[in-house]
Scaffold this motif. Structure first.
Motif, PDB file in Angstrom:
ATOM      1  N   VAL A 173       0.849  -1.204   0.000  1.00 31.76           N
ATOM      2  CA  VAL A 173       0.000   0.000   0.000  1.00 31.76           C
ATOM      3  C   VAL A 173       0.880   1.248   0.000  1.00 31.76           C
ATOM      4  N   LEU A 174       1.890   1.244   0.866  1.00 32.05           N
ATOM      5  CA  LEU A 174       2.734   2.435   0.974  1.00 32.05           C
ATOM      6  C   LEU A 174       3.575   2.637  -0.280  1.00 32.05           C
ATOM      7  N   ALA A 175       3.989   1.529  -0.894  1.00 33.38           N
ATOM      8  CA  ALA A 175       4.777   1.664  -2.124  1.00 33.38           C
ATOM      9  C   ALA A 175       3.928   2.286  -3.229  1.00 33.38           C
ATOM     10  N   THR A 228     -12.557   1.841  -8.134  1.00 31.13           N
ATOM     11  CA  THR A 228     -11.312   1.637  -8.881  1.00 31.13           C
ATOM     12  C   THR A 228     -10.116   1.515  -7.930  1.00 31.13           C
ATOM     13  N   LYS A 229     -10.175   2.192  -6.788  1.00 23.22           N
ATOM     14  CA  LYS A 229      -9.087   2.014  -5.808  1.00 23.22           C
ATOM     15  C   LYS A 229      -9.141   0.626  -5.189  1.00 23.22           C
ATOM     16  N   MET A 230     -10.350   0.123  -4.976  1.00 24.49           N
ATOM     17  CA  MET A 230     -10.485  -1.247  -4.454  1.00 24.49           C
ATOM     18  C   MET A 230      -9.830  -2.240  -5.426  1.00 24.49           C
ATOM     19  N   VAL A 231     -10.102  -2.027  -6.714  1.00 25.08           N
ATOM     20  CA  VAL A 231      -9.516  -2.917  -7.721  1.00 25.08           C
ATOM     21  C   VAL A 231      -7.992  -2.779  -7.709  1.00 25.08           C
ATOM     22  N   THR A 232      -7.507  -1.535  -7.611  1.00 27.99           N
ATOM     23  CA  THR A 232      -6.062  -1.292  -7.563  1.00 27.99           C
ATOM     24  C   THR A 232      -5.416  -2.052  -6.408  1.00 27.99           C
ATOM     25  N   GLY A 233      -6.005  -1.881  -5.217  1.00 27.47           N
ATOM     26  CA  GLY A 233      -5.448  -2.517  -4.024  1.00 27.47           C
ATOM     27  C   GLY A 233      -5.467  -4.033  -4.175  1.00 27.47           C
ATOM     28  N   TRP A 234      -6.595  -4.535  -4.665  1.00 27.88           N
ATOM     29  CA  TRP A 234      -6.769  -5.981  -4.861  1.00 27.88           C
ATOM     30  C   TRP A 234      -5.694  -6.518  -5.793  1.00 27.88           C
ATOM     31  N   ALA A 237      -7.942   0.929   2.166  1.00 25.90           N
ATOM     32  CA  ALA A 237      -7.023   1.944   2.685  1.00 25.90           C
ATOM     33  C   ALA A 237      -6.766   3.034   1.652  1.00 25.90           C
ATOM     34  N   LEU A 238      -6.781   2.658   0.372  1.00 20.83           N
ATOM     35  CA  LEU A 238      -6.406   3.618  -0.676  1.00 20.83           C
ATOM     36  C   LEU A 238      -7.538   4.562  -1.077  1.00 20.83           C
ATOM     37  N   ILE A 239      -8.764   4.301  -0.619  1.00 20.62           N
ATOM     38  CA  ILE A 239      -9.910   5.093  -1.102  1.00 20.62           C
ATOM     39  C   ILE A 239      -9.790   6.584  -0.779  1.00 20.62           C
ATOM     40  N   ALA A 240      -9.305   6.919   0.423  1.00 22.41           N
ATOM     41  CA  ALA A 240      -9.329   8.322   0.862  1.00 22.41           C
ATOM     42  C   ALA A 240      -8.528   9.229  -0.074  1.00 22.41           C
ATOM     43  N   ARG A 241      -9.142  10.306  -0.521  1.00 18.80           N
ATOM     44  CA  ARG A 241      -8.417  11.350  -1.244  1.00 18.80           C
ATOM     45  C   ARG A 241      -8.323  12.539  -0.306  1.00 18.80           C
TER      46      ARG A 241
END
Lengths: 393, 161
Positions: A151-153, A304-310, A329-333
């Motif tokens: 996630v952090l990368a 789309t962030k869910m898909v990215t993380g997945w 975790a990635l959803i927040a903008r």
């Protein structure tokens, strides 16, 4: 009321409201950024109590806020970390870029904003909030999870992508002919690559040169340097924010961690001022007009962030729970979406962008962490993790 | 000995972890704030933290002591018990320490206090008998040997130069 008295009282009232709302945010466990935006909306034109005298100060403060945000972001990473995370997550990072930039761009085109303004909206939907994600990982105790480095990368990849995106957007904002814009972009990217190379090779030496035993000396040197480089970067249309980011990247090692500690309070103050300023210059009534679009865009880009993380976590060979958490975790903008929207001032077709970006960030900065928290408590309950931790019988 | 894996978590801190013999992933995240987060995963799901505790600087030291510390700690403890009047202490270099960034030579610890830095522990790795050119950094743990007074002087100069 005397002008100076009015200035102090107004400014004090604004900052005090920030303090109160930041307290509230920390209590409910969300990033304070959406609440800062609300303060700006309340004090701006068409808000509850429009302020008059302190607007000039807030405007300058907001400029500094962007510089501090990017300088600190640069300090978080060394050039080496950037390169190594680029290598490990490059495919996932590109998927992230395509999946999350496209919805913003397409929606901008559908709204008839034209390609330039739509690029900015693509930038707004692309970048997750590093601040909100780091906070979420800490608050939920997810820092130890296997997927966390992935996630952090991705966030590091996004930040670096942003360093390239900002000059491109800046060139578009300037307008002019296609070839002039292309030349500006080529120059900006050339400078950026040279600066990153120097930072990669000589980061420690630059750090040692700038760093001093006295905090006062270090603080003044680093801040002064960041402002000068930011100004120079702006003068060749690379954007001040990227200049500050490069200064941060160039410092590494002990100097960077010391500078980080020294500058944190300034970042907190001026970044808050920046969000207030953005809220001030947005009319709440305009937000109502774009609320529907913001909600749809929010839903799509949460997906789309869910898909990215997945995808990213699956690539690293981890299980379903981790993939889902990474996406959540990635959803927040947050901060970067606002910075990008702030750059679009004066771009033809982007008149509705600030209001849309404000509404969009308000929705996702709140909904992202809440969704993650909800999923976390639900999964802990299901697996009965507390019993399992005692070990295999 | 368990094999430690260190992972950088940009923007959050550094994570050190290992697999226990019972197949549980156990580790510590050293957060940017200086706090540590101790975590363990269930053996059935090594991806997910099942248990975690946030520890302050002080608490981490207390816990490390309680756990019995590293092998150097044990042997030095043993030594201090055998030689009367000799004291050993583990001093953490705070990020505000004026000595952070100085070499051992520049810090002149020995000539000023009579105590000697016999080892420095950085990111969990011990650097025994550091030379004069060894640069002291924030968050290092210095193992200092000397008289009890000498050691309290070292503690003082670490804080205020």
């Amino acid at each position: 009321m005397d002008h100076r008295v009015a200035l102090l009282v107004e400014l004090g009232a604004v900052i005090l409201s920030l303090g109160i709302l930041a307290r509230l945010a920390s209590r409910i466990g969300i990033s304070p950024i959406p609440l800062y935006l609300l303060v700006g909306l309340a004090f701006g034109d068409g808000g509850l109590v429009p302020i008059i005298t302190s607007e000039e100060f807030i405007e300058v403060g907001a400029e500094l806020g962007v510089i501090f945000l990017l300088l600190m972001l640069g300090l978080e990473y060394s050039a080496r970390e950037l390169v190594s995370s680029m290598r490990t997550v490059a495919p996932a990072g590109l998927v992230d870029l395509v999946l999350n930039f496209t919805p913003g761009f397409v929606v901008g085109m559908i709204l008839g904003w034209g390609p330039a303004a739509s690029m900015f909206l693509g930038g707004v939907t692309y970048i997750s909030s590093s601040g909100a994600v780091a906070k979420l990982l800490n608050d939920l105790g997810w820092t130890g999870n296997r997927e966390t480095p992935v996630v952090l990368a991705i966030l590091v990849f996004e930040d670096l992508a942003m360093a390239f995106l900002l000059p491109v957007l800046g060139a578009i904002a300037l307008g002019g002919t296609m070839s002039a814009a292309a030349a500006a972009i080529a120059l900006a990217i050339g400078v950026l690559i040279v600066a990153l190379y120097v930072a990669y090779r000589h980061g420690d030496r630059i750090g040692a040169l700038v760093f001093h035993r006295s905090d006062e000396v270090s603080l003044l040197t680093i801040f002064g340097l960041a402002l000068v480089v930011a100004g120079l970067a702006e003068s060749i249309n690379i954007s001040a924010a990227v200049g500050a980011f490069l200064v941060g990247i160039s410092l590494s090692g002990e100097a960077a961690s010391r500078a980080h500690t020294l500058l944190s309070p300034f970042r907190d103050l001026f970044a808050a001022v920046f969000f207030v300023f953005f809220g001030l210059s947005t009319n709440p009534a305009d937000m109502l007009g774009v609320l529907g679009v913001a909600v749809i865009l929010g839903l799509v880009t949460a997906g789309t962030k869910m898909v990215t993380g997945w995808y990213a976590v699956k690539r690293s060979g981890m299980g379903r729970a981790g993939r889902r958490r990474a996406g959540l975790a990635l959803i927040a903008r947050g901060e970067f979406s606002i910075i990008i929207a702030g750059l679009a001032v004066g771009v033809v077709g982007a008149e509705d962008l600030p209001a849309l970006a404000a509404a969009y960030v308000l929705i996702l900065a709140v909904a992202g962490p809440i969704a993650a928290k909800f999923a976390d408590t639900a999964s802990t309950r299901d697996s009965g993790a507390v019993e399992i931790i005692r070990g295999t019988p | 000995m368990a094999e430690l894996t260190e992972t950088s978590l940009p923007g959050v801190g550094v994570r050190v972890e290992f697999m226990s013999e019972e197949g549980q992933r156990v580790g510590v995240v050293r957060l940017k704030s200086g706090d540590r987060e101790l975590f363990a995963c269930a053996s059935s799901d090594p991806d997910t933290v099942a248990f975690n505790v946030r520890l302050s600087d002080d608490e981490s030291h207390a816990l490390a002591d309680a756990l019995g510390g590293s092998s150097i700690v044990e042997s030095l403890d043993d030594m201090s018990q055998r030689i009367e009047g000799l004291a050993i202490d583990w001093l953490t270099v705070s990020s505000a320490s004026p000595l952070a960034g100085m070499t051992i030579d520049e810090a002149r610890v020995r000539s000023r206090t009579g105590a000697t830095i016999v080892a420095a522990i950085r990111h969990g790795t011990a650097h025994p008998a550091p030379g004069p050119e060894f640069e002291i950094a924030a968050a290092d743990v210095l193992v200092v040997v000397g008289t009890p007074e000498g050691i309290s002087e070292v503690r003082h100069i670490l804080k205020s130069g």
